[in-house]
Design an enzyme around this catalytic site. Sequence first.
Site, PDB file in Angstrom:
ATOM      1  N   ALA A  80       0.863  -1.193   0.000  1.00 19.07           N
ATOM      2  CA  ALA A  80       0.000   0.000   0.000  1.00 19.07           C
ATOM      3  C   ALA A  80       0.897   1.239   0.000  1.00 19.07           C
ATOM      4  CB  ALA A  80      -0.951  -0.011   1.193  1.00 19.07           C
ATOM      5  N   LEU A  81       1.812   1.270  -0.949  1.00 18.28           N
ATOM      6  CA  LEU A  81       2.880   2.269  -0.957  1.00 18.28           C
ATOM      7  C   LEU A  81       2.348   3.682  -1.167  1.00 18.28           C
ATOM      8  CD1 LEU A  81       5.636   0.421  -3.039  1.00 18.28           C
ATOM      9  CD2 LEU A  81       5.174   0.325  -0.582  1.00 18.28           C
TER      10      LEU A  81
ATOM     11  N   GLY B  65       5.757   8.512   1.177  1.00 13.35           N
ATOM     12  CA  GLY B  65       6.735   8.266   2.229  1.00 13.35           C
ATOM     13  C   GLY B  65       7.624   7.076   1.892  1.00 13.35           C
ATOM     14  N   HIS B  66       7.015   5.989   1.394  1.00 11.54           N
ATOM     15  CA  HIS B  66       7.803   4.840   0.967  1.00 11.54           C
ATOM     16  C   HIS B  66       8.733   5.208  -0.192  1.00 11.54           C
ATOM     17  CE1 HIS B  66       4.222   2.521   2.659  1.00 11.54           C
ATOM     18  NE2 HIS B  66       5.248   2.036   3.334  1.00 11.54           N
TER      19      HIS B  66
ATOM     20  N   GLY C  49      11.799   4.407   8.007  1.00  9.12           N
ATOM     21  CA  GLY C  49      11.320   5.751   8.287  1.00  9.12           C
ATOM     22  C   GLY C  49      11.256   6.041   9.774  1.00  9.12           C
TER      23      GLY C  49
ATOM     24  N   GLN D  74      10.516   1.408  16.321  1.00 10.20           N
ATOM     25  CA  GLN D  74      10.903   0.281  15.475  1.00 10.20           C
ATOM     26  C   GLN D  74      12.319   0.465  14.933  1.00 10.20           C
ATOM     27  OE1 GLN D  74       8.295  -1.668  12.282  1.00 10.20           O
ATOM     28  NE2 GLN D  74       9.580  -0.308  11.043  1.00 10.20           N
TER      29      GLN D  74
END
Length: 283
Positions: free
Chosen positions: A32-33, A36-37, A150, A156
């Site tokens: 679901a790019l 931001g990706h 990111g 994470q």
Amino acid sequence: MEVYSEKEQIIKTIDLLKGEKQTLGLVPTMGALHEGHLQLVKKALENNDKVVVSIFVNPTQFDDEKDLEKYPRTLDQDVELLSTLNKDDILIYAPTVDDIYEGRTEAQSFDFDGLEYEMEGRFRDGHFDGVGTIVKRFFEIIKPHNAYFGEKDFQQLQIIKKLVEKHNIPVAIVGCEIHREANGLAMSSRNTRLKPKYKKEVSFIYKTLIAAKQYFETKSANEVERWVEKQFANHDLLKLEYFIIANVETLKEVTRKSNEKSYRAFIAVYADDIRLIDNIALN
């Protein structure tokens, strides 16, 4: 543009590339790019000869079965979007669950020196075991020189750095700044599921973070946290799950500030049934 669904296929290609002394970057995603990706992929393309983009909705990092079921899966659109960046130097790895987990869809247990018990770890049971399992697996399969994550998922990011350190994995972890919508909302695949009336209101999250950063210059961490909680208590549509000011290194909540340490504010908010997270550097 090559799309690989089996690890044996992509391993053969990677072995050939490494035999040619080409550098390899990895951008792990759940698909679901969005822009931001793409910013992560652009960064990876700048610094590597080839870039692997993994597209895999990882079941072991979801503590809510409904959230896993609802997570958008848009492989064809993702491939088309990536092809607008570069058709020759991007490899897409979109495995099945069986290809990754080989019939045992279970998370490995990890010790991240306590990072896993803060913030998201308090509210999402087993989440970081699932994250550690899939990222470690991708590192083993793809063996990248560099991997890009990111800062929206800052906790994470810190945990992946700890994973690499503790397991002696030869990969450089590169953190990339948060990419935002025009209204300031941190870009996320979940944003597409927001109902219209919530789309108008979620800019409140980033506005509150900006204000909290300003307050933190003269107020204590506890005072800022109470102020933020009050702002959301008065909001009709958005429900605050947590707002925490934490030490960047330990991710532990701060009680007393020190000029010698770096701090970050972390927030999780529900817009109806959509859970949104964000963070901001404070000093």
